[in-house]
Design a protein around this motif. Structure first.
Motif, PDB file in Angstrom:
ATOM      1  N   GLN A   5       0.815  -1.209   0.000  1.00 47.08           N
ATOM      2  CA  GLN A   5       0.000   0.000   0.000  1.00 47.08           C
ATOM      3  C   GLN A   5       0.853   1.264   0.000  1.00 47.08           C
ATOM      4  OE1 GLN A   5      -2.778   0.116   3.213  1.00 47.08           O
ATOM      5  NE2 GLN A   5      -3.744   1.994   2.520  1.00 47.08           N
ATOM      6  N   GLU A   6       1.877   1.300   0.824  1.00 50.05           N
ATOM      7  CA  GLU A   6       2.736   2.484   0.894  1.00 50.05           C
ATOM      8  C   GLU A   6       3.459   2.713  -0.432  1.00 50.05           C
ATOM      9  OE1 GLU A   6       6.521   4.191   3.443  1.00 50.05           O
ATOM     10  OE2 GLU A   6       5.258   2.660   4.344  1.00 50.05           O
ATOM     11  N   ASN A   7       4.009   1.648  -1.013  1.00 52.66           N
ATOM     12  CA  ASN A   7       4.707   1.777  -2.305  1.00 52.66           C
ATOM     13  C   ASN A   7       3.763   2.250  -3.407  1.00 52.66           C
ATOM     14  OD1 ASN A   7       7.143   0.917  -1.212  1.00 52.66           O
ATOM     15  ND2 ASN A   7       6.693  -1.233  -1.626  1.00 52.66           N
ATOM     16  N   ILE A   8       2.543   1.766  -3.381  1.00 51.58           N
ATOM     17  CA  ILE A   8       1.562   2.179  -4.385  1.00 51.58           C
ATOM     18  C   ILE A   8       1.221   3.647  -4.206  1.00 51.58           C
ATOM     19  CG2 ILE A   8      -0.832   1.856  -5.143  1.00 51.58           C
ATOM     20  CD1 ILE A   8      -0.402  -1.179  -4.462  1.00 51.58           C
ATOM     21  N   ASN A   9       1.042   4.083  -2.961  1.00 46.19           N
ATOM     22  CA  ASN A   9       0.743   5.493  -2.706  1.00 46.19           C
ATOM     23  C   ASN A   9       1.896   6.397  -3.150  1.00 46.19           C
ATOM     24  OD1 ASN A   9      -1.807   4.998  -1.682  1.00 46.19           O
ATOM     25  ND2 ASN A   9      -1.087   4.828   0.419  1.00 46.19           N
ATOM     26  N   ILE A  10       3.120   5.966  -2.911  1.00 48.42           N
ATOM     27  CA  ILE A  10       4.293   6.730  -3.355  1.00 48.42           C
ATOM     28  C   ILE A  10       4.316   6.815  -4.877  1.00 48.42           C
ATOM     29  CG2 ILE A  10       6.823   6.664  -3.518  1.00 48.42           C
ATOM     30  CD1 ILE A  10       6.786   5.468  -0.628  1.00 48.42           C
ATOM     31  N   ALA A  11       4.068   5.699  -5.535  1.00 46.59           N
ATOM     32  CA  ALA A  11       4.054   5.686  -7.003  1.00 46.59           C
ATOM     33  C   ALA A  11       2.970   6.614  -7.552  1.00 46.59           C
ATOM     34  CB  ALA A  11       3.853   4.265  -7.512  1.00 46.59           C
ATOM     35  N   LYS A  12       1.801   6.623  -6.908  1.00 45.98           N
ATOM     36  CA  LYS A  12       0.724   7.514  -7.350  1.00 45.98           C
ATOM     37  C   LYS A  12       1.124   8.975  -7.222  1.00 45.98           C
ATOM     38  CE  LYS A  12      -3.341   4.670  -6.436  1.00 45.98           C
ATOM     39  NZ  LYS A  12      -4.584   4.558  -5.633  1.00 45.98           N
ATOM     40  N   ASN A  23       2.867  14.010  -9.727  1.00 46.18           N
ATOM     41  CA  ASN A  23       3.851  15.112  -9.776  1.00 46.18           C
ATOM     42  C   ASN A  23       4.468  15.243 -11.174  1.00 46.18           C
ATOM     43  OD1 ASN A  23       3.409  15.848  -7.137  1.00 46.18           O
ATOM     44  ND2 ASN A  23       5.086  14.579  -6.356  1.00 46.18           N
ATOM     45  N   ARG A  24       4.519  14.178 -11.937  1.00 43.68           N
ATOM     46  CA  ARG A  24       5.072  14.233 -13.293  1.00 43.68           C
ATOM     47  C   ARG A  24       4.075  14.786 -14.301  1.00 43.68           C
ATOM     48  NH1 ARG A  24       6.917   8.775 -12.163  1.00 43.68           N
ATOM     49  NH2 ARG A  24       5.268   8.049 -13.542  1.00 43.68           N
ATOM     50  N   GLN A  25       2.838  14.848 -13.933  1.00 45.51           N
ATOM     51  CA  GLN A  25       1.785  15.300 -14.874  1.00 45.51           C
ATOM     52  C   GLN A  25       1.775  16.791 -15.040  1.00 45.51           C
ATOM     53  OE1 GLN A  25       0.029  12.978 -16.715  1.00 45.51           O
ATOM     54  NE2 GLN A  25       1.485  11.641 -15.705  1.00 45.51           N
TER      55      GLN A  25
END
Length: 119
Positions: free
Chosen positions: A105-112, A117-119
């Motif tokens: 869950q934490e890794n997924i939230n970081i990836a999101k 931020n790249r958008q």
């Protein structure tokens, strides 16, 4: 693609589409504890599912052999749902998926956040 996929290219997709969705997984996990009535499932299922959607989900799980529905001749009629042997055989997969989601869950939230931020 293996020979099974070539013979029935939609078989796996059809099976997964019918049994893997947010509500189905929740219902199967709830039924792991034993037989439940419709109202108990509705009350204990995380999220905000409508009675219509729960009925549709239970019907699909019954149609696909994962859940057994028993109607009792009471007034009004009462209905219990329980896992079938096939449903119990599917539980380890769901539990592993649930565990993976918890662990990541934490890794997924970081990836999101990074994606946003790249958008």
């Amino acid at each position: 693609m293996n020979s099974i996929d070539q013979e029935n290219p939609c078989l796996i997709q059809d099976v997964l589409r019918n049994i893997i969705n947010l509500w189905s997984i929740g219902v199967l996990l709830l039924l792991n504890s034993g037989k439940l009535r419709f109202s108990e499932i509705l009350r204990n299922l995380p999220g905000n599912i409508s009675k219509r959607m729960l009925s549709k989900t239970l019907r699909s799980l019954e149609e696909n052999g994962l859940v057994k529905r028993t109607v009792f001749a009471t007034k009004p009629p009462s209905v219990e749902y329980e896992l079938t042997e096939l449903g119990f055989s599917f539980l380890p997969i769901i539990i592993n998926l649930e565990q993976w989601a918890i662990e990541n869950q934490e890794n997924i939230n970081i990836a999101k956040k990074e994606f946003k931020n790249r958008q």
